[in-house]
Design a protein around this motif. Structure first.
Motif, PDB file in Angstrom:
ATOM      1  N   GLN A 231     -13.929  -2.754  -1.018  1.00 59.90           N
ATOM      2  CA  GLN A 231     -13.368  -1.479  -0.634  1.00 59.90           C
ATOM      3  C   GLN A 231     -14.413  -0.661   0.131  1.00 59.90           C
ATOM      4  O   GLN A 231     -15.615  -0.914   0.031  1.00 59.90           O
ATOM      5  CB  GLN A 231     -12.899  -0.708  -1.873  1.00 59.90           C
TER       6      GLN A 231
ATOM      7  N   LYS B  35      -3.026  -1.354  -9.981  1.00 62.69           N
ATOM      8  CA  LYS B  35      -4.449  -1.631 -10.038  1.00 62.69           C
ATOM      9  C   LYS B  35      -5.005  -1.148 -11.360  1.00 62.69           C
ATOM     10  O   LYS B  35      -4.697  -0.060 -11.821  1.00 62.69           O
ATOM     11  CB  LYS B  35      -5.173  -0.959  -8.878  1.00 62.69           C
TER      12      LYS B  35
ATOM     13  N   GLY C 208      -5.774   6.593  -6.234  1.00 56.03           N
ATOM     14  CA  GLY C 208      -6.758   5.566  -5.904  1.00 56.03           C
ATOM     15  C   GLY C 208      -7.806   6.094  -4.940  1.00 56.03           C
ATOM     16  O   GLY C 208      -9.000   5.822  -5.092  1.00 56.03           O
TER      17      GLY C 208
ATOM     18  N   GLU D  42       0.827  -1.210   0.000  1.00 56.11           N
ATOM     19  CA  GLU D  42       0.000   0.000   0.000  1.00 56.11           C
ATOM     20  C   GLU D  42       0.863   1.261   0.000  1.00 56.11           C
ATOM     21  O   GLU D  42       1.863   1.353   0.705  1.00 56.11           O
ATOM     22  CB  GLU D  42      -0.919   0.018   1.220  1.00 56.11           C
TER      23      GLU D  42
ATOM     24  N   TYR E 197      -4.329   1.351  -0.771  1.00 56.18           N
ATOM     25  CA  TYR E 197      -4.291   1.387  -2.221  1.00 56.18           C
ATOM     26  C   TYR E 197      -2.836   1.259  -2.670  1.00 56.18           C
ATOM     27  O   TYR E 197      -1.926   1.811  -2.044  1.00 56.18           O
ATOM     28  CB  TYR E 197      -4.845   2.707  -2.746  1.00 56.18           C
TER      29      TYR E 197
END
Length: 410
Positions: free
Chosen positions: A380, A220, A152, A122, A146
């Motif tokens: 999330q 991502k 993000g 992260e 994230y």
């Protein structure tokens, strides 16, 4: 506090001090009932230090403080999330976990403290949230992050991000992290003008061209460009056209015996967890339906023979209860043979309604062990789900033996 735990607030004005062994950029976001900011004015940070009922300041002992006056927070705001991101490009929170200390802002007494455990790749993090509940206010420890930094967070919570023009050349990455137009990152002068929020779904994050490219197998992405082939540790957000997928998905798992060997009995299962990483339930060949039918197993395949998926698990994302925040898909060798005797093991995610393949992960390198965590789905705090390819091997022949390592993988 532990991840997912919550406490009622005994003070109307609370201060959240965020400290860490390294320099952080700390912010507060005022979120409406849809989990989004109403406009960029609801984003509070050092370059925009105040919004109705919420302020940002430097903490007296170092770090940053986000102060929330619950009596002054507008009626349309359901929660305030306190986030942190790393100031150093390429750095992650592994080994530098921040601590959020919640104090009574009037007398300084400590109400709660939270340090997220087991952080890894992260680069940005939702640390805690202050939220309305039953006419009062509570604090919840979150600790979810994230891999794509502040962009993000911006995308998930509706802060607009503009893509800067590409420079002629960028031989070296600057010392500051990528900064969207709203002025995130170390202050360099007057704040840039903030663009109004998009009328519909928020734009996808657009890191500055000078930001270092993500390493293979990390980062991502979403489903906008069609089917995604994941590498180990890579994450895909189950968002298409700016909207989360809330319908049914099917996880298909397949394998074949290596080198035309004898049949191998592998078992596919899914383990459901709550926000505290405690197991809620598991779905496998001996329990084909759990959580009121929200998760269903296709049944046991004893040999792996036949084309296509050998076993499948259907997940009705919209039907999962709120206490389920993570799913880990695992495969075990019930007969005790090692995965080094298995060929072409894979998992794939399909839209259960259309049958369209959305995501695929091929397990290219096997180890002489009896269990593998293929992938995980994590809810999330914005409501969307993310799938991460794992490919982590363990010594376990049944789903029961996978519960602890799978929890650690969340």
């Amino acid at each position: 506090m532990t991840p997912g735990s919550n406490l009622p607030l005994s003070a109307a004005r609370v201060a959240v001090d965020v400290t860490a062994p390294v320099r952080l950029d700390v912010s507060g976001l005022l979120l409406a009932a849809d989990g989004k900011v109403r406009s960029d004015d609801d984003f509070v940070f050092y370059n925009q230090p105040s919004a109705p009922g919420v302020t940002h300041s430097a903490a007296a002992g170092g770090g940053d403080t986000v102060t929330v006056d619950t009596a002054a927070v507008p009626e349309g705001i359901d929660k305030i999330v306190v986030t942190a991101s790393l100031d150093t490009p390429g750095a992650t929170f592994a080994g530098t976990e921040p601590t959020g200390t919640v104090r009574d802002a009037d007398n300084g007494s400590v109400l709660a403290s939270f340090t997220p455990p087991r952080l890894g790749t992260e680069t940005a993090l939702v640390l805690v949230e202050i939220y309305r509940r039953g006419g009062g206010w509570k604090v919840r420890a979150v600790g979810q992050g994230y891999a794509d930094g502040l962009a993000g967070i911006a995308t998930d919570f509706g802060v607009s991000v503009e893509e800067p023009a590409a420079p002629a050349a960028a031989p070296q990455a600057p010392a500051a992290p990528p900064a969207p137009a709203a002025g995130w990152g170390p202050p360099t002068g007057a704040p840039a003008p903030v663009a109004p929020p998009p009328a519909a779904a928020p734009a996808a994050p657009a890191p500055a061209p000078s930001a270092p490219a993500p390493a293979p197998g990390t980062g991502k992405i979403n489903l906008d460009k069609g089917r995604v082939s994941l590498q180990k540790n890579q994450t895909v957000s189950l968002v298409k056209g700016g909207r989360p997928m809330l319908s049914s998905v099917r996880m298909g798992l397949g394998w074949e015996p290596a080198f035309r060997g004898k049949s191998i009995d592998l078992d596919a299962s899914v383990i459901a967890y709550g926000p505290d990483r405690k197991k809620v339930d598991n779905c496998f060949f001996g329990k084909l339906m759990i959580l009121g039918g929200a998760i269903q197993h296709s049944g046991d395949n004893l040999t792996g023979e036949g084309a296509g998926d050998d076993e499948a698990i259907t997940v009705h994302l919209g039907g999962l209860p709120p206490e389920v925040t993570g799913l880990v898909f695992v495969v075990n060798s019930f007969s005790g043979q090692k995965f080094s005797e298995v060929a072409k093991a894979y998992c794939r995610l399909l839209d259960d309604r259309s049958g369209e393949e959305l995501v695929r992960f091929d397990l290219t390198h096997a180890e002489p062990r009896t269990g593998v965590m293929m992938a995980k789905l994590v809810r999330q705090y914005s409501g969307e789900w993310e799938m991460t390819a794992l490919g982590e091997f363990v010594d376990a022949r049944t789903v029961r033996g996978m519960a602890k390592p799978a929890a650690q993988a969340l």
